[in-house]
Design a protein around this motif. Structure first.
Motif, PDB file in Angstrom:
ATOM      1  N   ASP A 193       0.857  -1.176   0.000  1.00 41.80           N
ATOM      2  CA  ASP A 193       0.000   0.000   0.000  1.00 41.80           C
ATOM      3  C   ASP A 193       0.894   1.226   0.000  1.00 41.80           C
ATOM      4  OD1 ASP A 193       1.031   0.292   2.551  1.00 41.80           O
ATOM      5  OD2 ASP A 193      -0.654  -0.779   3.454  1.00 41.80           O
ATOM      6  N   ALA A 194       0.270   2.383   0.006  1.00 37.19           N
ATOM      7  CA  ALA A 194       1.053   3.616  -0.098  1.00 37.19           C
ATOM      8  C   ALA A 194       2.068   3.717   1.038  1.00 37.19           C
ATOM      9  CB  ALA A 194       0.115   4.822  -0.082  1.00 37.19           C
ATOM     10  N   PHE A 195       1.653   3.340   2.243  1.00 35.66           N
ATOM     11  CA  PHE A 195       2.561   3.449   3.383  1.00 35.66           C
ATOM     12  C   PHE A 195       3.805   2.583   3.187  1.00 35.66           C
ATOM     13  CE2 PHE A 195       4.104   1.924   7.492  1.00 35.66           C
ATOM     14  CZ  PHE A 195       4.446   3.131   8.068  1.00 35.66           C
ATOM     15  N   HIS A 196       3.555   1.328   2.741  1.00 35.37           N
ATOM     16  CA  HIS A 196       4.706   0.435   2.582  1.00 35.37           C
ATOM     17  C   HIS A 196       5.565   0.817   1.388  1.00 35.37           C
ATOM     18  CE1 HIS A 196       2.283  -1.810   5.521  1.00 35.37           C
ATOM     19  NE2 HIS A 196       3.489  -2.047   6.024  1.00 35.37           N
ATOM     20  N   ASP A 197       4.949   1.406   0.378  1.00 34.04           N
ATOM     21  CA  ASP A 197       5.757   1.966  -0.713  1.00 34.04           C
ATOM     22  C   ASP A 197       6.703   3.035  -0.177  1.00 34.04           C
ATOM     23  OD1 ASP A 197       4.657   0.378  -2.620  1.00 34.04           O
ATOM     24  OD2 ASP A 197       3.227   1.883  -3.359  1.00 34.04           O
ATOM     25  N   GLU A 198       6.172   3.839   0.720  1.00 37.75           N
ATOM     26  CA  GLU A 198       7.022   4.901   1.278  1.00 37.75           C
ATOM     27  C   GLU A 198       8.141   4.319   2.139  1.00 37.75           C
ATOM     28  OE1 GLU A 198       5.405   8.642   2.620  1.00 37.75           O
ATOM     29  OE2 GLU A 198       3.444   8.079   1.793  1.00 37.75           O
ATOM     30  N   LEU A 199       7.814   3.305   2.921  1.00 40.48           N
ATOM     31  CA  LEU A 199       8.876   2.648   3.704  1.00 40.48           C
ATOM     32  C   LEU A 199       9.947   2.072   2.783  1.00 40.48           C
ATOM     33  CD1 LEU A 199       7.319   0.602   6.682  1.00 40.48           C
ATOM     34  CD2 LEU A 199       8.549   2.771   6.775  1.00 40.48           C
ATOM     35  N   ASN A 200       9.526   1.475   1.683  1.00 39.21           N
ATOM     36  CA  ASN A 200      10.516   0.945   0.740  1.00 39.21           C
ATOM     37  C   ASN A 200      11.376   2.050   0.141  1.00 39.21           C
ATOM     38  OD1 ASN A 200       9.876  -1.766   1.054  1.00 39.21           O
ATOM     39  ND2 ASN A 200       8.229  -1.668  -0.462  1.00 39.21           N
ATOM     40  N   ALA A 201      10.758   3.180  -0.095  1.00 40.48           N
ATOM     41  CA  ALA A 201      11.528   4.303  -0.618  1.00 40.48           C
ATOM     42  C   ALA A 201      12.578   4.752   0.403  1.00 40.48           C
ATOM     43  CB  ALA A 201      10.597   5.456  -0.988  1.00 40.48           C
ATOM     44  N   LEU A 202      12.232   4.663   1.703  1.00 42.21           N
ATOM     45  CA  LEU A 202      13.214   4.997   2.739  1.00 42.21           C
ATOM     46  C   LEU A 202      14.401   4.041   2.675  1.00 42.21           C
ATOM     47  CD1 LEU A 202      11.003   5.605   5.917  1.00 42.21           C
ATOM     48  CD2 LEU A 202      11.888   7.298   4.291  1.00 42.21           C
ATOM     49  N   THR A 203      14.083   2.761   2.507  1.00 41.06           N
ATOM     50  CA  THR A 203      15.142   1.756   2.398  1.00 41.06           C
ATOM     51  C   THR A 203      16.075   2.079   1.237  1.00 41.06           C
ATOM     52  OG1 THR A 203      13.704   0.084   3.326  1.00 41.06           O
ATOM     53  CG2 THR A 203      15.584  -0.714   2.065  1.00 41.06           C
ATOM     54  N   ASP A 204      15.483   2.452   0.097  1.00 41.69           N
ATOM     55  CA  ASP A 204      16.323   2.813  -1.055  1.00 41.69           C
ATOM     56  C   ASP A 204      17.274   3.958  -0.722  1.00 41.69           C
ATOM     57  OD1 ASP A 204      14.995   0.925  -2.495  1.00 41.69           O
ATOM     58  OD2 ASP A 204      13.690   2.334  -3.569  1.00 41.69           O
ATOM     59  N   ARG A 205      16.765   4.907   0.053  1.00 40.75           N
ATOM     60  CA  ARG A 205      17.633   6.046   0.377  1.00 40.75           C
ATOM     61  C   ARG A 205      18.738   5.652   1.349  1.00 40.75           C
ATOM     62  NH1 ARG A 205      14.162  11.435   1.221  1.00 40.75           N
ATOM     63  NH2 ARG A 205      12.265  10.186   1.266  1.00 40.75           N
ATOM     64  N   LEU A 206      18.412   4.762   2.279  1.00 43.95           N
ATOM     65  CA  LEU A 206      19.471   4.269   3.178  1.00 43.95           C
ATOM     66  C   LEU A 206      20.553   3.528   2.385  1.00 43.95           C
ATOM     67  CD1 LEU A 206      17.277   2.953   6.152  1.00 43.95           C
ATOM     68  CD2 LEU A 206      18.890   4.881   6.235  1.00 43.95           C
ATOM     69  N   VAL A 207      20.121   2.726   1.427  1.00 43.26           N
ATOM     70  CA  VAL A 207      21.087   1.980   0.612  1.00 43.26           C
ATOM     71  C   VAL A 207      21.932   2.948  -0.212  1.00 43.26           C
ATOM     72  CG1 VAL A 207      21.330   0.288  -1.255  1.00 43.26           C
ATOM     73  CG2 VAL A 207      19.677  -0.111   0.593  1.00 43.26           C
ATOM     74  N   GLU A 208      21.290   3.965  -0.741  1.00 47.36           N
ATOM     75  CA  GLU A 208      22.027   4.999  -1.468  1.00 47.36           C
ATOM     76  C   GLU A 208      23.078   5.651  -0.548  1.00 47.36           C
ATOM     77  OE1 GLU A 208      22.319   5.792  -4.430  1.00 47.36           O
ATOM     78  OE2 GLU A 208      23.137   7.832  -4.462  1.00 47.36           O
ATOM     79  N   MET A 209      22.710   5.886   0.703  1.00 45.82           N
ATOM     80  CA  MET A 209      23.686   6.452   1.647  1.00 45.82           C
ATOM     81  C   MET A 209      24.860   5.494   1.855  1.00 45.82           C
ATOM     82  SD  MET A 209      21.354   8.369   4.584  1.00 45.82           S
ATOM     83  CE  MET A 209      22.716   9.215   5.443  1.00 45.82           C
ATOM     84  N   THR A 210      24.593   4.188   1.948  1.00 46.46           N
ATOM     85  CA  THR A 210      25.729   3.250   2.115  1.00 46.46           C
ATOM     86  C   THR A 210      26.671   3.350   0.922  1.00 46.46           C
ATOM     87  OG1 THR A 210      24.688   1.281   1.092  1.00 46.46           O
ATOM     88  CG2 THR A 210      24.363   1.566   3.472  1.00 46.46           C
ATOM     89  N   ARG A 211      26.101   3.511  -0.282  1.00 43.60           N
ATOM     90  CA  ARG A 211      26.959   3.625  -1.482  1.00 43.60           C
ATOM     91  C   ARG A 211      27.813   4.885  -1.419  1.00 43.60           C
ATOM     92  NH1 ARG A 211      22.186   2.576  -4.700  1.00 43.60           N
ATOM     93  NH2 ARG A 211      21.963   0.328  -4.826  1.00 43.60           N
ATOM     94  N   LEU A 212      27.194   5.975  -1.046  1.00 46.48           N
ATOM     95  CA  LEU A 212      27.937   7.242  -1.003  1.00 46.48           C
ATOM     96  C   LEU A 212      29.030   7.217   0.055  1.00 46.48           C
ATOM     97  CD1 LEU A 212      25.026   9.811  -1.446  1.00 46.48           C
ATOM     98  CD2 LEU A 212      26.804   9.266  -3.119  1.00 46.48           C
ATOM     99  N   VAL A 213      28.724   6.686   1.239  1.00 45.60           N
ATOM    100  CA  VAL A 213      29.752   6.718   2.295  1.00 45.60           C
ATOM    101  C   VAL A 213      30.836   5.669   2.051  1.00 45.60           C
ATOM    102  CG1 VAL A 213      28.146   7.739   3.969  1.00 45.60           C
ATOM    103  CG2 VAL A 213      28.598   5.271   4.061  1.00 45.60           C
ATOM    104  N   ARG A 214      30.498   4.616   1.309  1.00 37.87           N
ATOM    105  CA  ARG A 214      31.546   3.663   0.903  1.00 37.87           C
ATOM    106  C   ARG A 214      32.480   4.331  -0.088  1.00 37.87           C
ATOM    107  NH1 ARG A 214      29.258  -1.067  -2.056  1.00 37.87           N
ATOM    108  NH2 ARG A 214      29.197   0.487  -3.713  1.00 37.87           N
TER     109      ARG A 214
END
Lengths: 218, 218
Positions: B3-24
């Motif tokens: 649902d919309a809420f879980h889509d948003e949670l997944n989008a948060l996960t994507d941003r956290l993963v993006e942060m791991t890439r940048l800090v690596r």
């Protein structure tokens, strides 16, 4: 009018203030232990950090429970989440005091601190105490003017930190590498302790004003 | 069902993963900048930390908004709060990479790293990268077995950190105080970077299992 929810929020505040007291006492004793090579005092700081961790864990559980059962919104939600952040900063300050105490313990019965940097370390310890005292007062009084004072105290900490490096790098430094390593790490611990105190004070400002400055760049 | 809420949670996960890439990438470049005394590379790490901060600020805003508008409970609430913690750890990892880059910049055109510790620093850099790569994979795959591997990698980091001190304290050390200070701080930055990577992985375990081990004692 107060209600059960706000009573619980106030209880969280009391626990945060209690943490400021404990981590202030820890850093105060750690500084003395370091300067006087007092093993017993160092051990007391190291063993008593568990108490800070215990309060922190209890605080986190209470906040999670509060959020789960009361589903706070708006200002109340912001308060609950910010209390989590503050708790984690204060917990970390306890760790940093413990790190200072561990340096004292490692070098006992010698002092890790040669005479030339004794006054600077003492001053850093005093500023650390002053900062966390003000942090506690900010939390109690929701005092945003006081919160601003912490920025000035933190600048003073940075100034002392730079002075420490100047002594280490002066041509008169005669103590070799080991004390230089100890002092480099010790200086870093005080500086980080101060940064966390400032973060907590900034969280108070955020709670009062609803807006947040960017995080301190060290 | 999504649902919309879980889509948003997944989008948060994507941003956290993006942060791991940048800090690596930041730590990888900072290590090279330090070893090779590459000023341009150091500058790129320093200027690009703003991007990590920007993603982090956006992440925090999104989470606050999500919590305010959706009032998540139970697992969803836990996920949202844990994402806040993870974001803050990753943001800090970016700062630590920046600190390493600043040491490279400060000593340019010299290298801050004498030959005797070059391999150790390189290895610390490699382990830092391995850790954060696994952290990213843990987040994506909710992989608690992989999260356990990070503990072993972190032990390896601690071992290298101790080796660094042994070299500094050996009677063959001929580089004096300044490089000893730089290396003490650098070692500390890598070690803290690793601690934060482990904390993020532990948060993944917490999200999957619902229970939390005590925080890593450094």
């Amino acid at each position: 009018m107060r209600d059960a929810f706000h009573d619980e929020l106030n209880a969280l505040t009391d626990r945060l203030v209690e943490m400021t007291r404990l981590v202030r006492s820890a850093m105060s004793r750690a500084t003395t232990a370091l300067i006087d090579a007092d093993l017993q005092l160092a051990e007391s700081v190291i063993s008593q950090d568990a108490e800070v961790d215990r309060i922190h864990a209890g605080l986190e559980s209470s906040i999670y429970e509060l959020m789960a059962t009361q589903q706070p919104v708006a200002v109340d939600l912001r308060t609950a989440i910010t209390a989590l952040r503050m708790g984690s900063d204060l917990e970390r300050m306890g760790d940093l005091a413990e790190h200072v105490a561990k340096i004292a313990r490692m070098r006992h019965p010698e002092s890790a601190i040669p005479a030339e940097v004794r006054d600077t370390i003492l001053e850093m310890g005093q500023i650390a105490e002053r900062l966390v005292t003000k942090t506690g007062a900010c939390i109690v009084g929701q005092d945003i003017e006081l919160a601003k004072e912490l920025e000035t105290d933190d600048d003073e900490m940075d100034r002392l930190h730079r002075r420490l490096f100047r002594v280490l790098l002066s041509k008169n430094w005669s103590h070799g590498i080991e004390p230089a390593i100890d002092i480099t790490l010790t200086g870093r611990y005080y500086e980080r302790y101060a940064d966390h105190a400032v973060r907590v004070a900034r969280d108070v400002v955020y709670l009062v004003t609803g807006s947040r400055d960017p995080d301190p760049s060290e």
